[in-house]
Design an enzyme around this catalytic site. Structure first.
Site, short mmCIF file in Angstrom:
data_model
loop_
_atom_site.label_atom_id
_atom_site.label_comp_id
_atom_site.label_asym_id
_atom_site.label_seq_id
_atom_site.Cartn_x
_atom_site.Cartn_y
_atom_site.Cartn_z
N GLU A 1 0.89 -1.25 -0.05
CA GLU A 1 0.03 -0.13 -0.11
C GLU A 1 0.79 1.30 0.07
O GLU A 1 0.46 2.39 -0.86
CB GLU A 1 -0.89 -0.03 1.13
CG GLU A 1 -2.12 -1.02 0.94
CD GLU A 1 -2.46 -1.59 2.28
OE1 GLU A 1 -2.57 -1.11 3.25
OE2 GLU A 1 -3.13 -2.72 2.03
N GLU B 1 4.05 -10.87 0.33
CA GLU B 1 2.65 -10.55 0.13
C GLU B 1 2.30 -10.19 -1.32
O GLU B 1 2.44 -9.21 -1.57
CB GLU B 1 2.36 -9.28 1.07
CG GLU B 1 2.78 -9.39 2.72
CD GLU B 1 1.88 -8.39 3.12
OE1 GLU B 1 1.12 -8.66 4.30
OE2 GLU B 1 1.97 -7.22 3.20
N GLY C 1 -6.16 -8.04 1.28
CA GLY C 1 -7.29 -7.54 1.34
C GLY C 1 -8.53 -7.94 0.23
O GLY C 1 -9.62 -7.25 0.17
N SER D 1 -4.66 -11.98 3.04
CA SER D 1 -6.17 -12.69 3.21
C SER D 1 -5.78 -13.79 4.21
O SER D 1 -6.62 -14.95 4.07
CB SER D 1 -6.98 -13.00 2.35
OG SER D 1 -7.24 -11.51 1.33
C1 PEP Z 1 -1.37 -6.56 5.11
O1 PEP Z 1 -1.75 -5.66 5.12
O2 PEP Z 1 -0.23 -6.98 5.14
C2 PEP Z 1 -2.38 -7.77 4.63
C3 PEP Z 1 -1.77 -8.96 4.44
O3 PEP Z 1 -3.76 -7.35 4.78
P1 PEP Z 1 -4.97 -8.66 4.71
O4 PEP Z 1 -4.59 -9.59 5.49
O5 PEP Z 1 -6.10 -8.00 5.03
O6 PEP Z 1 -4.93 -9.29 3.10
#
Ligand code: PEP
Length: 254
Positions: free
Chosen positions: A100, A170, A176, A216
Site C-alpha cells: 500500500e 505478500e 485485502g 488474506s
Molecule cells: C497486509 O496488509 O499486510 C495484509 C496482508 O492484509 P490482509 O490480511 O487484509 O490481506
C-alpha cells in the site's frame, strides 16, 4: 532448522487510541504460549506510546511495531515520523515496503532501502514486505519481481544488520481481497526468497531468516500455511482487527 514463528498484526489506518487499548487489554488475557510464537502488533503511530505503556505495565511479551518510518532523521518534512521517534515510543519493529505504501505513496525499492538503513541505525527490527501484482504473476514474472525487490531493498545491508530483518511475502493480489495464495505457491516463493538470501549472504543467514506470508490470512487458512517448511509466520491485515480472529491465528500451533 527451527525458526520461531512470528504472527504480526498490521492494523493499517484503523483504531484510535481508545480502541487500540481496548484491544490490547482483551488480547493480553488470551491463552497464548509465547514460547511457541512471537506476536507483534503494528497500530497507527498515535497508539504506539499508549500501547507501550500498557504492554510494559502488564509485562506482556507482545512486540510493538510502526507501519512505516520516514527516511530522514529530522527536519522540514511535515507529517513524517523518523525511526528514532518510533523507537522513542517504545516500538522495537517497523514494517517497511508494504504494497500500500508502494502503490499509494510511490515508494520505490530505493526509498525502502533508505528507510531500512535508517531503521537499522535506530536499532529497530524490520518486517520488509515484497510481493508481485496480479499482472506480474499472470505474465510469469512473479519470482523475478519479488527477488528484484528483495535485492534492491537490501542493497548495502550487512550480514550483521540482516539479523534485524524478517521478510514478508505478500502477493499484492491477495491483500485485502479474500484471495490467498495456495500454500504450495506461497511455499515455492518462500523457498526462492530463502535461496536468494543465501546467495546474498550465506547459508546460515538463509536458514535462520524468518519469512512471513501475508494476504488474506485468516483462522481458516493459517494452519495449512504454517505447515509449510519455509513459512515462518504471517503478516495479517483485515483479520487482525478482531481480537478473537487474531488470537485464533496466533494460536495456530494449538
Ligand atoms: C497486509 O496488509 O499486510 C495484509 C496482508 O492484509 P490482509 O490480511 O487484509 O490481506
Amino acid at each position: 532448522m527451527k525458526r520461531k514463528p512470528l504472527i504480526a498484526a498490521n492494523w493499517k489506518m484503523n483504531k484510535g487510541i481508545g480502541e487500540s487499548l481496548d484491544y490490547f487489554l482483551k488480547f493480553k488475557d488470551k491463552n497464548i504460549d509465547y514460547s511457541q510464537v512471537d506476536v507483534l502488533i503494528a497500530p497507527p503511530y498515535i497508539s504506539l506510546y499508549p500501547m507501550y505503556k500498557e504492554i510494559k505495565a502488564n509485562k506482556s511479551p507482545i512486540f510493538l511495531s510502526s507501519q512505516n518510518i520516514y527516511m530522514k532523521d529530522e527536519g522540514a518534512y511535515t507529517g513524517e515520523i523518523s525511526a528514532a521517534m518510533v523507537k522513542s515510543c517504545g516500538a522495537t519493529y517497523t514494517i517497511l515496503g508494504h504494497s500500500e505504501r508502494r502503490e499509494y505513496f510511490n515508494e520505490t525499492d530505493e526509498i525502502v532501502n533508505m528507510k531500512l538503513k535508517k531503521a537499522i541505525s535506530a536499532e529497530l527490527n524490520i518486517i520488509l514486505c515484497v510481493g508481485e501484482r496480479d499482472i506480474e504473476r499472470e505474465a510469469g514474472v512473479a519470482y523475478e519481481v519479488v527477488l528484484s525487490q528483495l535485492g534492491k531493498s537490501l542493497m548495502g545491508v550487512t550480514e550483521e544488520e540482516i539479523e534485524r530483518i524478517a521478510i514478508a511475502y505478500e502477493p499484492v493480489w491477495a491483500i485485502g481481497t479474500g484471495k490467498t495464495a495456495s500454500s504450495e505457491d506461497a511455499e515455492a516463493m518462500h523457498n526462492e526468497i530463502r535461496k536468494k538470501i543465501e546467495i546474498l549472504y550465506n547459508k546460515t543467514i538463509g536458514e535462520s531468516i524468518r519469512i512471513l506470508y501475508g494476504g488474506s490470512v485468516k483462522p481458516e487458512n493459517i494452519r495449512e500455511l504454517m505447515q509449510k517448511e519455509n513459512i515462518d509466520g504471517a503478516l495479517v491485515g483485515g483479520a487482525s482487527l478482531d481480537v478473537e480472529k487474531f488470537c485464533k491465528i496466533a494460536t495456530f500451533y494449538a
